[in-house]
Scaffold this motif. Structure first.
Motif, PDB file in Angstrom:
ATOM      1  N   MET A   1      15.956 -26.356  35.931  1.00  0.00           N
ATOM      2  CA  MET A   1      15.202 -25.214  35.420  1.00  0.00           C
ATOM      3  C   MET A   1      15.927 -24.536  34.264  1.00  0.00           C
ATOM      4  O   MET A   1      17.140 -24.402  34.303  1.00  0.00           O
ATOM      5  CB  MET A   1      15.048 -24.186  36.530  1.00  0.00           C
ATOM      6  CG  MET A   1      13.926 -24.538  37.432  1.00  0.00           C
ATOM      7  SD  MET A   1      13.730 -23.279  38.672  1.00  0.00           S
ATOM      8  CE  MET A   1      12.834 -24.245  39.842  1.00  0.00           C
ATOM      9  N   ASP A   2      15.177 -24.100  33.233  1.00  0.00           N
ATOM     10  CA  ASP A   2      15.856 -23.403  32.148  1.00  0.00           C
ATOM     11  C   ASP A   2      16.060 -21.938  32.514  1.00  0.00           C
ATOM     12  O   ASP A   2      15.615 -21.469  33.557  1.00  0.00           O
ATOM     13  CB  ASP A   2      15.083 -23.571  30.832  1.00  0.00           C
ATOM     14  CG  ASP A   2      13.691 -22.958  30.917  1.00  0.00           C
ATOM     15  OD1 ASP A   2      13.528 -21.995  31.679  1.00  0.00           O
ATOM     16  OD2 ASP A   2      12.791 -23.448  30.229  1.00  0.00           O
ATOM     17  N   ASN A   3      16.753 -21.174  31.591  1.00  0.00           N
ATOM     18  CA  ASN A   3      17.116 -19.792  31.913  1.00  0.00           C
ATOM     19  C   ASN A   3      15.909 -18.890  32.125  1.00  0.00           C
ATOM     20  O   ASN A   3      15.908 -18.024  32.979  1.00  0.00           O
ATOM     21  CB  ASN A   3      17.991 -19.209  30.803  1.00  0.00           C
ATOM     22  CG  ASN A   3      19.363 -19.848  30.875  1.00  0.00           C
ATOM     23  OD1 ASN A   3      19.737 -20.333  31.942  1.00  0.00           O
ATOM     24  ND2 ASN A   3      20.077 -19.851  29.760  1.00  0.00           N
ATOM     25  N   ARG A   4      14.851 -19.109  31.312  1.00  0.00           N
ATOM     26  CA  ARG A   4      13.659 -18.276  31.457  1.00  0.00           C
ATOM     27  C   ARG A   4      13.083 -18.439  32.868  1.00  0.00           C
ATOM     28  O   ARG A   4      12.723 -17.484  33.524  1.00  0.00           O
ATOM     29  CB  ARG A   4      12.622 -18.698  30.416  1.00  0.00           C
ATOM     30  CG  ARG A   4      11.409 -17.800  30.360  1.00  0.00           C
ATOM     31  CD  ARG A   4      10.400 -18.307  29.352  1.00  0.00           C
ATOM     32  NE  ARG A   4       9.997 -19.695  29.634  1.00  0.00           N
ATOM     33  CZ  ARG A   4       9.099 -20.024  30.565  1.00  0.00           C
ATOM     34  NH1 ARG A   4       8.528 -19.099  31.285  1.00  0.00           N
ATOM     35  NH2 ARG A   4       8.781 -21.291  30.764  1.00  0.00           N
ATOM     36  N   ASP A   5      13.029 -19.670  33.379  1.00  0.00           N
ATOM     37  CA  ASP A   5      12.509 -19.918  34.709  1.00  0.00           C
ATOM     38  C   ASP A   5      13.367 -19.233  35.771  1.00  0.00           C
ATOM     39  O   ASP A   5      12.851 -18.657  36.708  1.00  0.00           O
ATOM     40  CB  ASP A   5      12.448 -21.418  35.015  1.00  0.00           C
ATOM     41  CG  ASP A   5      11.354 -22.091  34.209  1.00  0.00           C
ATOM     42  OD1 ASP A   5      10.433 -21.380  33.817  1.00  0.00           O
ATOM     43  OD2 ASP A   5      11.464 -23.301  33.974  1.00  0.00           O
ATOM     44  N   MET A   6      14.696 -19.309  35.595  1.00  0.00           N
ATOM     45  CA  MET A   6      15.584 -18.689  36.589  1.00  0.00           C
ATOM     46  C   MET A   6      15.310 -17.187  36.687  1.00  0.00           C
ATOM     47  O   MET A   6      15.239 -16.633  37.767  1.00  0.00           O
ATOM     48  CB  MET A   6      17.060 -18.896  36.203  1.00  0.00           C
ATOM     49  CG  MET A   6      17.519 -20.333  36.254  1.00  0.00           C
ATOM     50  SD  MET A   6      17.534 -20.964  37.929  1.00  0.00           S
ATOM     51  CE  MET A   6      18.995 -20.165  38.552  1.00  0.00           C
ATOM     52  N   ALA A   7      15.129 -16.551  35.509  1.00  0.00           N
ATOM     53  CA  ALA A   7      14.908 -15.094  35.494  1.00  0.00           C
ATOM     54  C   ALA A   7      13.583 -14.739  36.152  1.00  0.00           C
ATOM     55  O   ALA A   7      13.417 -13.657  36.683  1.00  0.00           O
ATOM     56  CB  ALA A   7      14.927 -14.589  34.061  1.00  0.00           C
ATOM     57  N   ASP A   8      12.646 -15.647  36.108  1.00  0.00           N
ATOM     58  CA  ASP A   8      11.316 -15.359  36.630  1.00  0.00           C
ATOM     59  C   ASP A   8      11.159 -15.646  38.113  1.00  0.00           C
ATOM     60  O   ASP A   8      10.101 -15.437  38.673  1.00  0.00           O
ATOM     61  CB  ASP A   8      10.279 -16.197  35.870  1.00  0.00           C
ATOM     62  CG  ASP A   8       9.662 -15.385  34.755  1.00  0.00           C
ATOM     63  OD1 ASP A   8       9.842 -14.156  34.769  1.00  0.00           O
ATOM     64  OD2 ASP A   8       9.018 -15.989  33.895  1.00  0.00           O
ATOM     65  N   GLN A   9      12.190 -16.167  38.750  1.00  0.00           N
ATOM     66  CA  GLN A   9      12.035 -16.568  40.151  1.00  0.00           C
ATOM     67  C   GLN A   9      12.017 -15.385  41.117  1.00  0.00           C
ATOM     68  O   GLN A   9      12.655 -14.363  40.874  1.00  0.00           O
ATOM     69  CB  GLN A   9      13.165 -17.510  40.551  1.00  0.00           C
ATOM     70  CG  GLN A   9      12.988 -18.894  39.964  1.00  0.00           C
ATOM     71  CD  GLN A   9      14.081 -19.817  40.427  1.00  0.00           C
ATOM     72  OE1 GLN A   9      15.137 -19.380  40.869  1.00  0.00           O
ATOM     73  NE2 GLN A   9      13.828 -21.090  40.320  1.00  0.00           N
ATOM     74  N   VAL A  10      11.304 -15.572  42.205  1.00  0.00           N
ATOM     75  CA  VAL A  10      11.285 -14.567  43.283  1.00  0.00           C
ATOM     76  C   VAL A  10      11.663 -15.263  44.591  1.00  0.00           C
ATOM     77  O   VAL A  10      11.560 -16.483  44.721  1.00  0.00           O
ATOM     78  CB  VAL A  10       9.886 -13.918  43.429  1.00  0.00           C
ATOM     79  CG1 VAL A  10       9.513 -13.153  42.174  1.00  0.00           C
ATOM     80  CG2 VAL A  10       8.821 -14.957  43.764  1.00  0.00           C
ATOM     81  N   GLN A  11      12.083 -14.444  45.550  1.00  0.00           N
ATOM     82  CA  GLN A  11      12.469 -14.993  46.852  1.00  0.00           C
ATOM     83  C   GLN A  11      11.214 -15.354  47.660  1.00  0.00           C
ATOM     84  O   GLN A  11      10.201 -14.661  47.575  1.00  0.00           O
ATOM     85  CB  GLN A  11      13.290 -13.930  47.593  1.00  0.00           C
ATOM     86  CG  GLN A  11      14.079 -14.439  48.771  1.00  0.00           C
ATOM     87  CD  GLN A  11      15.247 -15.331  48.377  1.00  0.00           C
ATOM     88  OE1 GLN A  11      15.816 -15.182  47.293  1.00  0.00           O
ATOM     89  NE2 GLN A  11      15.579 -16.261  49.254  1.00  0.00           N
ATOM     90  N   PHE A  12      11.281 -16.442  48.417  1.00  0.00           N
ATOM     91  CA  PHE A  12      10.178 -16.744  49.346  1.00  0.00           C
ATOM     92  C   PHE A  12      10.727 -17.339  50.630  1.00  0.00           C
ATOM     93  O   PHE A  12      11.868 -17.810  50.670  1.00  0.00           O
ATOM     94  CB  PHE A  12       9.132 -17.685  48.719  1.00  0.00           C
ATOM     95  CG  PHE A  12       9.530 -19.141  48.655  1.00  0.00           C
ATOM     96  CD1 PHE A  12      10.389 -19.606  47.676  1.00  0.00           C
ATOM     97  CD2 PHE A  12       9.027 -20.058  49.579  1.00  0.00           C
ATOM     98  CE1 PHE A  12      10.750 -20.947  47.600  1.00  0.00           C
ATOM     99  CE2 PHE A  12       9.368 -21.402  49.511  1.00  0.00           C
ATOM    100  CZ  PHE A  12      10.238 -21.852  48.513  1.00  0.00           C
ATOM    101  N   ALA A  13       9.922 -17.269  51.675  1.00  0.00           N
ATOM    102  CA  ALA A  13      10.301 -17.886  52.950  1.00  0.00           C
ATOM    103  C   ALA A  13       9.192 -18.826  53.394  1.00  0.00           C
ATOM    104  O   ALA A  13       8.007 -18.508  53.280  1.00  0.00           O
ATOM    105  CB  ALA A  13      10.518 -16.815  54.010  1.00  0.00           C
ATOM    106  N   ARG A  14       9.610 -19.994  53.860  1.00  0.00           N
ATOM    107  CA  ARG A  14       8.674 -20.945  54.470  1.00  0.00           C
ATOM    108  C   ARG A  14       8.594 -20.562  55.935  1.00  0.00           C
ATOM    109  O   ARG A  14       9.614 -20.536  56.633  1.00  0.00           O
ATOM    110  CB  ARG A  14       9.250 -22.349  54.314  1.00  0.00           C
ATOM    111  CG  ARG A  14       8.401 -23.422  54.905  1.00  0.00           C
ATOM    112  CD  ARG A  14       7.397 -23.824  53.843  1.00  0.00           C
ATOM    113  NE  ARG A  14       6.843 -25.133  54.137  1.00  0.00           N
ATOM    114  CZ  ARG A  14       5.764 -25.317  54.885  1.00  0.00           C
ATOM    115  NH1 ARG A  14       5.150 -24.299  55.431  1.00  0.00           N
ATOM    116  NH2 ARG A  14       5.308 -26.521  55.079  1.00  0.00           N
TER     117      ARG A  14
END
Ligand SMILES: N[C@@H](CCC[C@H](N)C(=O)O)C(=O)O
Length: 305
Positions: A1-14
């Motif tokens: 993943m590039d830096n923009r994608d990393m900044a856009d990530q959120v936490q999730f739970a399965r």
């Protein structure tokens, strides 16, 4: 993943609610939504294949803990998800230590609480039976049993469902034989998309075992066959009591296990009680569905949201 994608990530739970596969996604502090494209991409990956996404957003009203968006695996939005709501309760209870929550969805307020021992109850509100509340495309005076024209399905039992809304539309076919003897995967999609249901419908087959117990299988709108559908269990319990088949408090056996449903006389609300299970956590991009699993997740029981 590039830096923009990393900044856009959120936490999730399965997580899962009696095998109903749920992704609980933490969108708090953000203005964007989980996109249909992200939902479809997540569902296409066997690791994150799901039935519903429960996206937790900041509350929109005083006295509520969160706004929840419910997204089916085909990317469509739903108004109710009983099993997913229990998963959200468990995730937020683990995070905050709170036991009682008030959520807001497009269908209104949902009160829920975690009991000692881990079972979770959700007040799913009042069932609605008016043809235009479900909604149906034509006026039916008595929705306890409606007649449908369905060419490709021979069995007459599958032409006359009981219909109800739990915020989302449900059709319940009361059958005499084992619920596993019906090809739900074949006729579910035909009925889900029948023109009588302008917003499509969740399609269930129900069989009475006693006045206190029934078996139920559901083909879910926007998700297909699932191991459990909490709102269908509530709709079936209300339909069972309304048609004189069952009492107002019943155990509903869905393929994933039993749910306890009580249609309360005093306020007309349906209460659903059952378990929720945390599986693993990760981070995802709500615009694209690209995700990464947390390294320690699932290995040491650590929970993070
Ligand atoms: N699995 C859910 C129901 C989810 C929504 C449904 N597929 C719809 O589109 O109405 C539940 O536990 O209630």
């Amino acid at each position: 993943m590039d830096n923009r994608d990393m900044a856009d990530q959120v936490q999730f739970a399965r997580m899962n609610g009696l095998g109903n596969k749920i992704l609980v996604v933490d969108m708090r502090g953000r203005k964007d939504r989980v996109t249909p494209a992200a939902a479809i991409a997540l569902n296409a990956d066997p690791a994150t294949e799901f039935d519903q996404i429960m996206a937790i957003h900041d509350p929109k009203a005083a006295g509520t803990d969160a706004w929840i968006d419910i997204v089916n695996s085909d990317g469509s939005m739903a108004q109710a998800c009983g099993n997913g709501t229990r998963c959200v309760v468990q995730a937020l209870a683990a995070e905050t230590g709170k036991k009682a929550f008030m959520f807001h969805t497009v269908a209104g307020l949902l009160e829920a609480k975690e009991h000692d021992g881990g079972l979770i109850s959700v007040d799913m509100g009042s069932p609605r039976f008016g043809w235009n509340e479900i909604p149906l495309a034509e006026e039916f005076h008595d929705t306890r049993r409606i007649e449908l024209q369905i060419g490709p399905i021979d069995d007459p039992v599958l032409h006359s469902p009981s219909v109800a809304s739990m915020g989302n539309p449900h059709a319940i076919f009361w059958v005499k034989n084992d619920v596993w003897s019906y090809e739900l995967e074949r006729f579910g999609p035909l009925l889900e998309n029948h023109p009588i249901f302008p917003e499509r419908a969740n399609i269930s087959i129900a069989r009475v075992r006693s006045r206190e117990e029934m078996d139920l299988r559901t083909w879910e709108r926007g998700a297909g066959l699932t191991l459990a559908c909490g709102s269908a269990a509530c709709a079936a319990a209300a339909s069972g009591a309304r048609t004189g088949r069952t009492d107002r408090t019943v155990t509903v056996n869905v393929p994933g296990g039993p749910l306890k449903i009580e249609w309360r006389e005093r306020d007309d609300h349906v209460l659903m009680t059952g378990p929720a299970e945390w599986e693993w956590s990760g981070r995802l991009d709500p615009a694209t569905g690209a995700f990464e699993r947390d390294a320690a997740s699932g290995a040491n029981g650590a929970r993070a949201l």
